[in-house]
Every structure is written in structure tokens, then in C-alpha cells.
Design a protein around this motif. Structure first.
Motif, PDB file in Angstrom:
ATOM      1  N   VAL A  22     -59.246  37.138 -13.493  1.00 15.82           N
ATOM      2  CA  VAL A  22     -60.294  36.274 -12.949  1.00 15.82           C
ATOM      3  C   VAL A  22     -59.887  34.814 -13.035  1.00 15.82           C
ATOM      4  O   VAL A  22     -59.176  34.401 -13.955  1.00 15.82           O
ATOM      5  CB  VAL A  22     -61.653  36.468 -13.658  1.00 15.82           C
ATOM      6  N   GLN A  23     -60.339  34.065 -12.049  1.00 16.35           N
ATOM      7  CA  GLN A  23     -60.254  32.607 -12.097  1.00 16.35           C
ATOM      8  C   GLN A  23     -61.685  32.131 -11.862  1.00 16.35           C
ATOM      9  O   GLN A  23     -62.263  32.335 -10.799  1.00 16.35           O
ATOM     10  CB  GLN A  23     -59.304  32.059 -11.027  1.00 16.35           C
ATOM     11  N   HIS A  24     -62.265  31.513 -12.893  1.00 14.75           N
ATOM     12  CA  HIS A  24     -63.685  31.164 -12.879  1.00 14.75           C
ATOM     13  C   HIS A  24     -64.017  30.040 -11.906  1.00 14.75           C
ATOM     14  O   HIS A  24     -65.110  30.008 -11.352  1.00 14.75           O
ATOM     15  CB  HIS A  24     -64.147  30.793 -14.290  1.00 14.75           C
ATOM     16  N   ASN A  25     -63.090  29.091 -11.721  1.00 12.98           N
ATOM     17  CA  ASN A  25     -63.323  27.961 -10.817  1.00 12.98           C
ATOM     18  C   ASN A  25     -61.981  27.474 -10.282  1.00 12.98           C
ATOM     19  O   ASN A  25     -60.970  28.147 -10.458  1.00 12.98           O
ATOM     20  CB  ASN A  25     -64.099  26.845 -11.540  1.00 12.98           C
ATOM     21  N   SER A  30     -58.787  27.956 -15.881  1.00 10.19           N
ATOM     22  CA  SER A  30     -59.928  28.869 -16.055  1.00 10.19           C
ATOM     23  C   SER A  30     -59.533  30.327 -15.826  1.00 10.19           C
ATOM     24  O   SER A  30     -60.377  31.211 -15.859  1.00 10.19           O
ATOM     25  CB  SER A  30     -61.065  28.496 -15.097  1.00 10.19           C
ATOM     26  N   ARG A  31     -58.259  30.569 -15.625  1.00 10.79           N
ATOM     27  CA  ARG A  31     -57.795  31.943 -15.416  1.00 10.79           C
ATOM     28  C   ARG A  31     -57.822  32.724 -16.721  1.00 10.79           C
ATOM     29  O   ARG A  31     -57.498  32.194 -17.785  1.00 10.79           O
ATOM     30  CB  ARG A  31     -56.364  31.950 -14.876  1.00 10.79           C
ATOM     31  N   SER A  32     -58.207  33.982 -16.626  1.00  5.20           N
ATOM     32  CA  SER A  32     -58.157  34.859 -17.792  1.00  5.20           C
ATOM     33  C   SER A  32     -57.998  36.299 -17.309  1.00  5.20           C
ATOM     34  O   SER A  32     -58.092  36.576 -16.115  1.00  5.20           O
ATOM     35  CB  SER A  32     -59.410  34.712 -18.665  1.00  5.20           C
ATOM     36  N   ARG A  53     -73.112  36.107 -19.606  1.00  8.58           N
ATOM     37  CA  ARG A  53     -73.503  34.886 -18.899  1.00  8.58           C
ATOM     38  C   ARG A  53     -75.021  34.765 -18.849  1.00  8.58           C
ATOM     39  O   ARG A  53     -75.581  33.684 -19.089  1.00  8.58           O
ATOM     40  CB  ARG A  53     -72.925  34.885 -17.488  1.00  8.58           C
ATOM     41  N   TYR A  74     -72.294  37.776  -8.721  1.00 15.29           N
ATOM     42  CA  TYR A  74     -71.473  37.345  -9.848  1.00 15.29           C
ATOM     43  C   TYR A  74     -69.988  37.496  -9.520  1.00 15.29           C
ATOM     44  O   TYR A  74     -69.194  36.581  -9.748  1.00 15.29           O
ATOM     45  CB  TYR A  74     -71.845  38.146 -11.098  1.00 15.29           C
ATOM     46  N   SER A  77     -68.914  34.880  -7.235  1.00 13.76           N
ATOM     47  CA  SER A  77     -68.921  33.524  -7.802  1.00 13.76           C
ATOM     48  C   SER A  77     -67.556  33.110  -8.364  1.00 13.76           C
ATOM     49  O   SER A  77     -67.301  31.920  -8.542  1.00 13.76           O
ATOM     50  CB  SER A  77     -69.984  33.413  -8.906  1.00 13.76           C
ATOM     51  N   PHE A  78     -66.679  34.072  -8.620  1.00 14.01           N
ATOM     52  CA  PHE A  78     -65.349  33.738  -9.115  1.00 14.01           C
ATOM     53  C   PHE A  78     -64.520  33.141  -7.987  1.00 14.01           C
ATOM     54  O   PHE A  78     -64.571  33.624  -6.856  1.00 14.01           O
ATOM     55  CB  PHE A  78     -64.632  34.976  -9.663  1.00 14.01           C
ATOM     56  N   LEU A  81     -60.770  36.941  -8.071  1.00 12.25           N
ATOM     57  CA  LEU A  81     -60.894  38.109  -8.931  1.00 12.25           C
ATOM     58  C   LEU A  81     -60.035  39.199  -8.321  1.00 12.25           C
ATOM     59  O   LEU A  81     -60.121  39.469  -7.126  1.00 12.25           O
ATOM     60  CB  LEU A  81     -62.352  38.586  -9.027  1.00 12.25           C
TER      61      LEU A  81
END
Length: 116
Positions: A22-25, A30-32, A53, A74, A77-78, A81
Motif C-alpha cells: 500500500v501507498q497511503h498518499n 507512506s509505502r508499507s 482507521r 477505503y 482511498s490509497f 494498492l
């Protein structure tokens, strides 16, 4: 002499190691990633991410409820992903996108509801 059918094990579904990226923004920091022993547990993991969340956004609520549209929003929103599922026949990971993930999580939740 036995003939092999090439259809693999017909016993219980084989669990396939699954990695969620995932990259949140837009920030590359913000990658995890999260790894799970099966696709089903990975889908549970995505539900858990949403639940965490929701808990952080609504700390005073004891019971949180959400539905498939909330999960899909949700996932959307990434910034990015991806899901990698190990294929033991090719000994490689098969990549999947957000649309596959939304379809798979819907299928997973239906299966869970039928077991109850």
C-alpha cells in the motif's frame, strides 16, 4: 505406473502466501506492506486496517459498523494498492490490482457470512 493428472491437490484449498503493498498518499515514505499466509487472511487484514482507521477517527464509539461500500471506498482511498499472491505451480507471485482486491474481499465476506 501411476499417471499424474496435473490438476494438483484436490484436498483442502491450498493456502497461498499473500503480500499487500500500500501507498497511503503521494509521499513515497507512506509505502508499507503486510504479509499473510493466505488470501483470506489478507482480506481480513484489509478489514482490520479499516477498523483501526475507524477506531482512531471515532475513539468514543464502542461499536463500529461498516459495509462493503465502506471497504471499497477505503481501498480506493490509497494512492496505490497491490496484492501479490504466491502461485506454487509457477513458483512466483501473481500481481493483482484494486479492482481484484475489491472483488476478492466481497467474495471473502460473503463466504464468512454463510459460515455463521
Amino acid at each position: 505406473e501411476k499417471k499424474m493428472s496435473g490438476r494438483g491437490n484436490r484436498g483442502p484449498k491450498q493456502q497461498k502466501h499473500t503480500i499487500i503493498l500500500v501507498q497511503h498518499n503521494n509521499n513515497k515514505g507512506s509505502r508499507s506492506y503486510f504479509d499473510y499466509p493466505s488470501v483470506g487472511l489478507a482480506m481480513d487484514g484489509i478489514c482490520g486496517l479499516l477498523e483501526n482507521r475507524l477506531k482512531s477517527e471515532n475513539p468514543n464509539l464502542r461499536n463500529l459498523t461498516y459495509g462493503i461500500p465502506d471497504l471499497e471506498a477505503y481501498i480506493d482511498s490509497f494512492t496505490d494498492l497491490g496484492v501479490l499472491v504466491f502461485d506454487p505451480q509457477t513458483n512466483a507471485y501473481v500481481p493483482h490490482n484494486k479492482d481484484w482486491t475489491k472483488t476478492r474481499i466481497r467474495k471473502h465476506l460473503v463466504q464468512l457470512s454463510q459460515r455463521q
